[in-house]
Scaffold this motif. Structure first.
Motif, short mmCIF file in Angstrom:
data_model
loop_
_atom_site.label_atom_id
_atom_site.label_comp_id
_atom_site.label_asym_id
_atom_site.label_seq_id
_atom_site.Cartn_x
_atom_site.Cartn_y
_atom_site.Cartn_z
N ALA A 52 0.81 -1.22 0.00
CA ALA A 52 0.00 0.00 0.00
C ALA A 52 0.84 1.26 0.00
O ALA A 52 0.39 2.31 -0.44
N ARG A 53 2.08 1.16 0.48
CA ARG A 53 2.94 2.35 0.55
C ARG A 53 3.82 2.49 -0.70
O ARG A 53 4.50 3.51 -0.87
N TRP A 54 3.83 1.50 -1.58
CA TRP A 54 4.66 1.53 -2.79
C TRP A 54 3.92 2.32 -3.88
O TRP A 54 3.45 1.75 -4.86
N VAL A 55 3.83 3.59 -3.75
CA VAL A 55 2.97 4.39 -4.63
C VAL A 55 3.43 4.30 -6.09
O VAL A 55 4.60 4.50 -6.41
N LYS A 56 2.47 3.98 -6.95
CA LYS A 56 2.72 3.88 -8.39
C LYS A 56 2.46 5.23 -9.06
O LYS A 56 1.82 6.09 -8.50
N TRP A 57 2.97 5.37 -10.31
CA TRP A 57 2.76 6.58 -11.11
C TRP A 57 3.12 7.82 -10.27
O TRP A 57 2.44 8.84 -10.27
N LEU A 58 4.25 7.71 -9.62
CA LEU A 58 4.67 8.72 -8.64
C LEU A 58 4.89 10.08 -9.28
O LEU A 58 5.55 10.19 -10.32
N ASP A 59 4.34 11.13 -8.68
CA ASP A 59 4.62 12.47 -9.17
C ASP A 59 4.97 13.47 -8.06
O ASP A 59 5.31 14.61 -8.36
N ARG A 60 4.95 13.03 -6.79
CA ARG A 60 5.32 13.96 -5.73
C ARG A 60 5.90 13.22 -4.53
O ARG A 60 5.39 12.17 -4.13
N ILE A 61 6.98 13.78 -3.98
CA ILE A 61 7.62 13.28 -2.77
C ILE A 61 7.76 14.47 -1.83
O ILE A 61 8.36 15.49 -2.19
N THR A 62 7.22 14.36 -0.62
CA THR A 62 7.23 15.48 0.31
C THR A 62 7.80 15.04 1.66
O THR A 62 7.33 14.06 2.24
N VAL A 63 8.80 15.76 2.14
CA VAL A 63 9.36 15.52 3.47
C VAL A 63 8.57 16.40 4.45
O VAL A 63 8.47 17.62 4.25
N GLN A 64 8.00 15.78 5.49
CA GLN A 64 7.10 16.52 6.37
C GLN A 64 7.12 15.93 7.78
O GLN A 64 7.69 14.87 8.02
N ASP A 65 6.49 16.66 8.71
CA ASP A 65 6.48 16.25 10.11
C ASP A 65 5.46 15.16 10.40
O ASP A 65 5.53 14.50 11.44
N THR A 66 4.50 15.00 9.54
CA THR A 66 3.40 14.06 9.79
C THR A 66 3.33 13.00 8.69
O THR A 66 3.91 13.15 7.62
N GLU A 67 2.57 11.95 8.98
CA GLU A 67 2.30 10.94 7.95
C GLU A 67 1.47 11.55 6.82
O GLU A 67 0.91 12.64 6.96
N SER A 68 1.37 10.83 5.73
CA SER A 68 0.51 11.25 4.63
C SER A 68 -0.91 11.45 5.13
O SER A 68 -1.42 10.68 5.95
N SER A 69 -1.56 12.48 4.62
CA SER A 69 -2.96 12.74 4.98
C SER A 69 -3.92 11.93 4.13
O SER A 69 -5.14 11.99 4.34
N ASN A 70 -3.41 11.18 3.18
CA ASN A 70 -4.27 10.45 2.26
C ASN A 70 -5.14 9.43 2.99
O ASN A 70 -4.75 8.85 3.99
N TRP A 71 -6.33 9.22 2.46
CA TRP A 71 -7.30 8.28 3.04
C TRP A 71 -6.68 6.91 3.29
O TRP A 71 -6.91 6.30 4.35
N TYR A 72 -5.88 6.43 2.34
CA TYR A 72 -5.36 5.07 2.43
C TYR A 72 -4.24 4.93 3.45
O TYR A 72 -3.86 3.81 3.81
N GLN A 73 -3.72 6.05 3.93
CA GLN A 73 -2.78 6.03 5.04
C GLN A 73 -3.51 6.18 6.37
O GLN A 73 -3.11 5.60 7.37
N GLN A 74 -4.58 6.96 6.36
CA GLN A 74 -5.26 7.28 7.61
C GLN A 74 -6.44 6.38 7.95
O GLN A 74 -6.74 6.15 9.12
N HIS A 75 -7.14 5.85 6.93
CA HIS A 75 -8.36 5.10 7.18
C HIS A 75 -8.37 3.72 6.53
O HIS A 75 -9.44 3.14 6.29
N ASP A 76 -7.22 3.19 6.27
CA ASP A 76 -7.13 1.84 5.72
C ASP A 76 -5.73 1.31 6.01
O ASP A 76 -4.86 2.05 6.48
N TYR A 77 -5.53 0.01 5.75
CA TYR A 77 -4.22 -0.62 5.91
C TYR A 77 -3.66 -0.41 7.31
O TYR A 77 -2.49 -0.07 7.49
#
Length: 373
Positions: free
Chosen positions: A198-223
């Motif tokens: 689930a973390r091996w993002v395909k068709w990658l177009d953005r990489i962001t270094v940040q203080d928090t985890e990804s805000s994406n639904w699949y990081q926060q409400h799944d897996y």
């Protein structure tokens, strides 16, 4: 791959048969599993870029050509496994779960090639804290298509996992000595050895270094492996924010030959050939031993681990294929189970804890209801 416009409502999700899967150490792209939450984008590699931003001193926008030519290319053989692999076994042996009814084959063992993510982050001027970046995250995003539960797909892992050379995290441009195919992320995807797919993002177009985890639904409400008292969507709601995201894949093994409900014949010496695969837990590879039992675990027999892609080379991140000949008696309702051990001391147990989403199941590998003639 033939261009097909899979929709948000009907994304491409499929897995091969077990016998096809264990036929080769390196999984061919045409039989590998697919897991998607939306359509498959068909991207022009000549114009595609990956943006690196967030907590970096020099934000970058790199083309595919730049990723290919301006950083050393690194090759790693590792298994890619869906967090929901073996969900069907959890569903049938423990109790009902939510999610696609994956069998034992939402996994693939491939050779990946591309620049190390570490090199790209250092080029962008990532600020290292205590030389590890502890407490921060690297978020990966694909904004190419809308997904079932979000407008984009994303995931993240701790920054320290990306900065360590030993982690072998890469931005893959190739799979099995060929450019990625559209269904596997062309022109670039993240490869995170030991981490759930689930973390091996395909068709990658953005990489962001940040203080928090990804805000994406699949990081926060799944897996996430929710606690057992989260039994439905309502009772699960309070646990999503307090339950850690699933990162490492668990140690696992699967009996692939014979399959459930199969009728087989004894060899002339009264034996049955049993085959399967095993994967290590997270960063604790390689798999060091696989054992098989025909008496519900009362006694165990060591299986032979087959040579890998390069004989003698440690496959820290890859699976192993194994086989063994077992003495079995004729009859019906026979069962074979397997368990794996890895270099980090992980041992596969009879069952793992039930969770609502049915992720991370790694109970004994099983072939059930076998008829032997």
């Amino acid at each position: 791959m033939k261009q097909v416009d899979y929709s948000v409502s009907k994304p491409l999700n499929r897995e091969p048969s077990k016998k096809k899967l264990v036929a080769s150490f390196i999984t061919p792209s045409d039989i590998s599993y697919d897991r998607n939450h939306g359509p498959i984008p068909h991207i022009n590699a000549e114009s595609h870029t990956v943006r690196i931003d967030g907590q970096v001193s020099t934000p970058l926008s790199l083309s595919i050509h730049e990723l290919q030519t301006e950083s050393p290319q690194h090759e790693v053989i590792c298994a890619l496994e869906c967090a929901g692999n073996r969900r069907h076994t959890m569903r049938t042996m423990l109790k009902e779960v939510e999610g696609i009814d994956w069998g034992d084959c939402a996994v693939m063992n491939c050779k990946w090639r591309g620049p190390r993510l570490r090199d790209v982050l250092m080029r962008a001027g990532v600020e290292e804290e205590d030389e590890t970046g502890k407490g921060r995250h690297v978020a990966f995003g694909c904004y190419q298509v809308q997904c079932q539960d979000d407008d984009w797909f994303g995931g993240s892992i701790p920054l320290e996992r990306c900065l360590g050379v030993e982690g072998e995290v890469i931005l893959a441009l190739e799979m099995n000595d060929a450019p990625l195919t559209p269904n596997h992320g062309y022109p670039v995807r993240v490869v995170l050895p030991g981490v759930a797919g689930a973390r091996w993002v395909k068709w990658l177009d953005r990489i962001t270094v940040q203080d928090t985890e990804s805000s994406n639904w699949y990081q926060q409400h799944d897996y996430k492996i929710l606690p057992p008292d989260a039994v439905d969507a309502v009772s699960a709601e309070k646990y999503w924010a307090q339950t850690p995201a699933m990162y490492n894949t668990p140690i696992n093994s699967v009996v692939a030959v014979p399959e459930d409900d199969e009728t087989i014949w004894l060899y002339h010496r009264g034996t049955v050939e049993v085959k399967g695969y095993a994967v290590p837990g997270g960063m604790d590879g390689p798999v060091t031993q696989v054992q098989v039992s025909t008496d519900e675990g009362e006694t165990w027999v060591d299986a032979k681990i087959e040579p890998g892609f390069e004989s003698g080379k440690e496959m820290k991140w890859g699976w192993v294929l194994w086989k063994v000949e077992l003495c079995m008696s004729k009859g019906t309702a026979r069962e074979v189970i397997s368990r794996a051990f890895d270099a980090g001391g992980n041992v596969q147990q009879e069952h793992s804890v039930w969770n609502l989403r049915g992720v991370g199941y790694n109970g004994y590998g099983r072939a059930r209801n076998i008829t032997i003639l």
